[in-house]
Design a protein around this motif. Structure first.
Motif, PDB file in Angstrom:
ATOM      1  N   VAL A 115      -1.786  -3.249  -4.170  1.00 20.16           N
ATOM      2  CA  VAL A 115      -1.164  -1.759  -3.965  1.00 20.16           C
ATOM      3  C   VAL A 115      -0.903  -1.497  -2.191  1.00 20.16           C
ATOM      4  CG1 VAL A 115      -1.183   0.778  -4.559  1.00 20.16           C
ATOM      5  CG2 VAL A 115      -0.899  -1.097  -5.950  1.00 20.16           C
ATOM      6  N   LYS A 116      -2.508  -1.137  -1.732  1.00 16.20           N
ATOM      7  CA  LYS A 116      -3.048  -0.907  -0.608  1.00 16.20           C
ATOM      8  C   LYS A 116      -1.010  -1.908   0.853  1.00 16.20           C
ATOM      9  CE  LYS A 116      -5.939  -0.091   2.652  1.00 16.20           C
ATOM     10  NZ  LYS A 116      -7.614   0.029   3.094  1.00 16.20           N
ATOM     11  N   TYR A 118       1.439  -3.660  -0.191  1.00 17.70           N
ATOM     12  CA  TYR A 118       2.109  -4.333  -0.731  1.00 17.70           C
ATOM     13  C   TYR A 118       3.028  -2.566  -0.255  1.00 17.70           C
ATOM     14  CZ  TYR A 118       3.231  -8.514  -2.969  1.00 17.70           C
ATOM     15  OH  TYR A 118       2.960  -9.275  -2.776  1.00 17.70           O
ATOM     16  N   GLY A 119       2.347  -1.853   0.003  1.00 19.77           N
ATOM     17  CA  GLY A 119       2.344   0.160   0.197  1.00 19.77           C
ATOM     18  C   GLY A 119       2.797   0.116   1.362  1.00 19.77           C
ATOM     19  N   GLU A 120       0.857  -0.045   2.393  1.00 21.64           N
ATOM     20  CA  GLU A 120       1.095   0.760   3.353  1.00 21.64           C
ATOM     21  C   GLU A 120       1.243  -0.562   4.421  1.00 21.64           C
ATOM     22  OE1 GLU A 120      -2.796   1.873   3.483  1.00 21.64           O
ATOM     23  OE2 GLU A 120      -3.093   3.001   2.021  1.00 21.64           O
ATOM     24  N   GLY A 123       5.290  -1.582   3.992  1.00 20.32           N
ATOM     25  CA  GLY A 123       5.805   0.258   3.494  1.00 20.32           C
ATOM     26  C   GLY A 123       6.441   0.466   2.444  1.00 20.32           C
ATOM     27  N   LEU A 124       6.701  -0.407   1.409  1.00 19.48           N
ATOM     28  CA  LEU A 124       7.470  -0.081   0.067  1.00 19.48           C
ATOM     29  C   LEU A 124       6.740   0.734  -0.675  1.00 19.48           C
ATOM     30  CD1 LEU A 124       7.884  -4.097  -1.362  1.00 19.48           C
ATOM     31  CD2 LEU A 124       9.437  -2.988  -0.024  1.00 19.48           C
ATOM     32  N   PRO A 125       8.761   1.570  -1.144  1.00 16.80           N
ATOM     33  CA  PRO A 125       7.384   2.344  -1.902  1.00 16.80           C
ATOM     34  C   PRO A 125       7.191   2.419  -3.450  1.00 16.80           C
ATOM     35  CG  PRO A 125       9.990   3.082  -1.646  1.00 16.80           C
ATOM     36  CD  PRO A 125       9.397   1.638  -0.644  1.00 16.80           C
ATOM     37  N   HIS A 126       5.453   3.271  -3.458  1.00 16.32           N
ATOM     38  CA  HIS A 126       4.991   2.714  -4.624  1.00 16.32           C
ATOM     39  C   HIS A 126       5.431   3.308  -5.616  1.00 16.32           C
ATOM     40  CE1 HIS A 126       1.270   3.554  -7.421  1.00 16.32           C
ATOM     41  NE2 HIS A 126       1.381   2.319  -7.595  1.00 16.32           N
ATOM     42  N   THR A 129       0.921   2.361 -11.608  1.00 17.62           N
ATOM     43  CA  THR A 129       0.543   1.655 -11.266  1.00 17.62           C
ATOM     44  C   THR A 129      -0.249   2.084 -13.172  1.00 17.62           C
ATOM     45  OG1 THR A 129      -0.630   1.219  -9.134  1.00 17.62           O
ATOM     46  CG2 THR A 129      -1.758   0.427 -10.892  1.00 17.62           C
ATOM     47  N   PHE A 136       6.637  -1.752  -7.534  1.00 19.20           N
ATOM     48  CA  PHE A 136       6.961  -0.257  -6.041  1.00 19.20           C
ATOM     49  C   PHE A 136       8.810  -1.318  -6.322  1.00 19.20           C
ATOM     50  CE2 PHE A 136       2.968  -1.653  -4.644  1.00 19.20           C
ATOM     51  CZ  PHE A 136       2.420  -1.499  -3.879  1.00 19.20           C
ATOM     52  N   CYS A 138      12.019  -2.006  -4.529  1.00 17.96           N
ATOM     53  CA  CYS A 138      12.515  -3.097  -3.728  1.00 17.96           C
ATOM     54  C   CYS A 138      14.001  -3.159  -3.373  1.00 17.96           C
ATOM     55  CB  CYS A 138      12.078  -4.068  -3.525  1.00 17.96           C
ATOM     56  SG  CYS A 138      10.431  -4.276  -3.250  1.00 17.96           S
TER      57      CYS A 138
END
Length: 221
Positions: A115-116, A118-120, A123-126, A129, A136, A138
């Motif tokens: 999660v960290k 792919y998100g940070e 930069g994909l919008p989470h 969970t 996410f 895409c």
């Protein structure tokens, strides 16, 4: 004072707890997996399965996989068929056309780390969970991450989830074309806004998994 005691009869063929277990069975989960996911005992899962089989007149757990039941309160039941919404008839139904890819799955070894990253990092919008599952966005296609002990040794390719407007009709049409589904369409999740996620899984000629998916909004008052 002569009224009946005990819990009142539930206004559906199954109770909410039984529906949740039956949908998990239709999703291909074992009793232990269901117990872990729902935070209940394996005996409780077996109890719900046994009650469901008795109420539905089924003999074996495997028969639940192909049972086509829909809860009375489901948006899928209260939503009119696509034909009636368009003013057409069953005879005038347009040929099945699978929609865009709505979701792609990918195994990972650790959900918090994934999660960290792919998100940070990417930069994909989470989106959300749930335990060992994360989602996410895409560019309109949902990325579904699921935890597995050895993601690098998974030989099964990513599952492609095709969007359809009417999952029941699409299921019937593809079965008529010879597609062998692993189970009937079943409820995966109900969002806080009332939108229901329904899916049905089937293999391609090489045995790789594909799926139909439909997001069913709540009926309008």
């Amino acid at each position: 004072m002569g009224g009946k005691r005990g819990r009142p009869r539930h206004p559906d063929v199954l109770t909410p707890g039984e529906w949740r277990v039956v949908d998990a069975v239709r999703h291909g989960m074992s009793n232990r997996e269901i117990a872990t996911r729902r935070g209940i005992s394996v005996d409780a899962v077996k109890f719900h399965v046994a009650n469901a089989l008795l109420k539905l007149g089924l003999e074996r757990r495997a028969e639940l996989r192909t049972w086509r039941g829909v809860p009375n309160c489901s948006a899928l039941r209260t939503r009119p068929p696509s034909d009636s919404r368009e003013g057409g008839s069953a005879m005038a139904r347009s040929p099945l056309r699978l929609g865009s890819i709505g979701q792609i799955s990918r195994p990972v070894s650790d959900i918090p780390t994934a999660v960290k990253w792919y998100g940070e990092v990417l930069g994909l919008p989470h989106l959300y969970t749930f335990g060992d599952l994360a989602f996410f966005d895409c560019g309109g296609t949902r990325l579904y991450l699921s935890a597995t002990e050895e993601p690098n040794r998974v030989e099964e390719p990513s599952v492609l989830y095709f969007r359809v407007d009417d999952i029941q009709s699409a299921y019937d049409e593809l079965r008529a074309r010879g597609v062998e589904f692993e189970g009937a369409p079943h409820l995966i999740h109900k969002h806080d806004n009332g939108v229901e996620e329904w899916m049905a899984f089937f293999p391609d000629p090489d045995g790789h998994l594909l799926a139909l998916m439909a997001q069913v909004p709540p009926a309008e008052d």
